[in-house]
Motif scaffolding. Sequence first.
Motif, PDB file in Angstrom:
ATOM      1  N   GLN A  25       0.845  -1.200   0.000  1.00 49.19           N
ATOM      2  CA  GLN A  25       0.000   0.000   0.000  1.00 49.19           C
ATOM      3  C   GLN A  25       0.878   1.247   0.000  1.00 49.19           C
ATOM      4  O   GLN A  25       1.872   1.313   0.735  1.00 49.19           O
ATOM      5  N   GLN A  26       0.495   2.232  -0.820  1.00 46.70           N
ATOM      6  CA  GLN A  26       1.191   3.517  -0.826  1.00 46.70           C
ATOM      7  C   GLN A  26       0.984   4.176   0.537  1.00 46.70           C
ATOM      8  O   GLN A  26      -0.144   4.301   1.006  1.00 46.70           O
ATOM      9  N   THR A  29      -1.169   7.948   0.372  1.00 46.11           N
ATOM     10  CA  THR A  29      -2.512   7.989  -0.220  1.00 46.11           C
ATOM     11  C   THR A  29      -3.363   6.793   0.201  1.00 46.11           C
ATOM     12  O   THR A  29      -4.570   6.788  -0.046  1.00 46.11           O
ATOM     13  N   GLU A  31      -3.426   4.024  -1.189  1.00 50.73           N
ATOM     14  CA  GLU A  31      -3.786   3.284  -2.395  1.00 50.73           C
ATOM     15  C   GLU A  31      -3.192   1.869  -2.323  1.00 50.73           C
ATOM     16  O   GLU A  31      -2.000   1.699  -2.053  1.00 50.73           O
ATOM     17  N   VAL A  32      -4.031   0.849  -2.543  1.00 48.10           N
ATOM     18  CA  VAL A  32      -3.546  -0.528  -2.575  1.00 48.10           C
ATOM     19  C   VAL A  32      -2.884  -0.749  -3.926  1.00 48.10           C
ATOM     20  O   VAL A  32      -3.504  -0.577  -4.974  1.00 48.10           O
ATOM     21  N   LEU A  33      -1.610  -1.140  -3.892  1.00 50.70           N
ATOM     22  CA  LEU A  33      -0.827  -1.239  -5.124  1.00 50.70           C
ATOM     23  C   LEU A  33      -0.761  -2.659  -5.679  1.00 50.70           C
ATOM     24  O   LEU A  33      -0.909  -2.863  -6.871  1.00 50.70           O
ATOM     25  N   THR A  90       3.493  -0.743   4.017  1.00 47.80           N
ATOM     26  CA  THR A  90       3.302   0.586   3.449  1.00 47.80           C
ATOM     27  C   THR A  90       4.633   1.024   2.846  1.00 47.80           C
ATOM     28  O   THR A  90       5.699   0.819   3.441  1.00 47.80           O
ATOM     29  N   ARG A 103       0.000   1.884 -12.419  1.00 47.68           N
ATOM     30  CA  ARG A 103       0.349   2.309 -11.062  1.00 47.68           C
ATOM     31  C   ARG A 103       0.011   1.221 -10.035  1.00 47.68           C
ATOM     32  O   ARG A 103       0.767   0.976  -9.117  1.00 47.68           O
ATOM     33  N   THR A 104      -1.151   0.596 -10.196  1.00 49.60           N
ATOM     34  CA  THR A 104      -1.615  -0.419  -9.255  1.00 49.60           C
ATOM     35  C   THR A 104      -2.128  -1.636 -10.009  1.00 49.60           C
ATOM     36  O   THR A 104      -2.598  -1.516 -11.135  1.00 49.60           O
ATOM     37  N   ASP A 107      -6.410  -1.667 -10.860  1.00 50.17           N
ATOM     38  CA  ASP A 107      -7.083  -0.664 -11.686  1.00 50.17           C
ATOM     39  C   ASP A 107      -8.361  -1.183 -12.320  1.00 50.17           C
ATOM     40  O   ASP A 107      -9.284  -0.430 -12.598  1.00 50.17           O
TER      41      ASP A 107
END
Length: 121
Positions: A25-26, A29, A31-33, A90, A103-104, A107
């Motif tokens: 995870q970022q 943000t 965001e789950v990557l 993280t 990016r992830t 998406d």
Amino acid sequence: MNRSIDERIARVTFNDAGLVAAIIQQWDTLEVLMMGWMDAEALRRTLIEGRVTFWSRSRNEYWRKGDTSGHAQYVRGARLDCDGDTILVTVEQVGAACHTGTRTCFDAVDLEPFAAAEPPA
């Protein structure tokens, strides 16, 4: 309490193949990557080196994210879930996290529910 690396790793519940799921995870943000697999050695390398290392089930070898692509993951923190069988790492992601170049890895919306459930009142 400042536990040693081995004491931290001993708390992890690895599956029958000696692996544990690692959700990446970022850090800022949230965001789950991506998700990858780690064995005890990959986790040790991740915690000590500060770069995410996975165990590749298909290649049967360790791979440190970004060594060939340049899309590195720098560890900001790591947590174990309540059952001890999933790790949340993280990171500061440099470049794309997904092998497809996005990016992830999450998406796609191909499993989007038909209707959103409302929480009970």
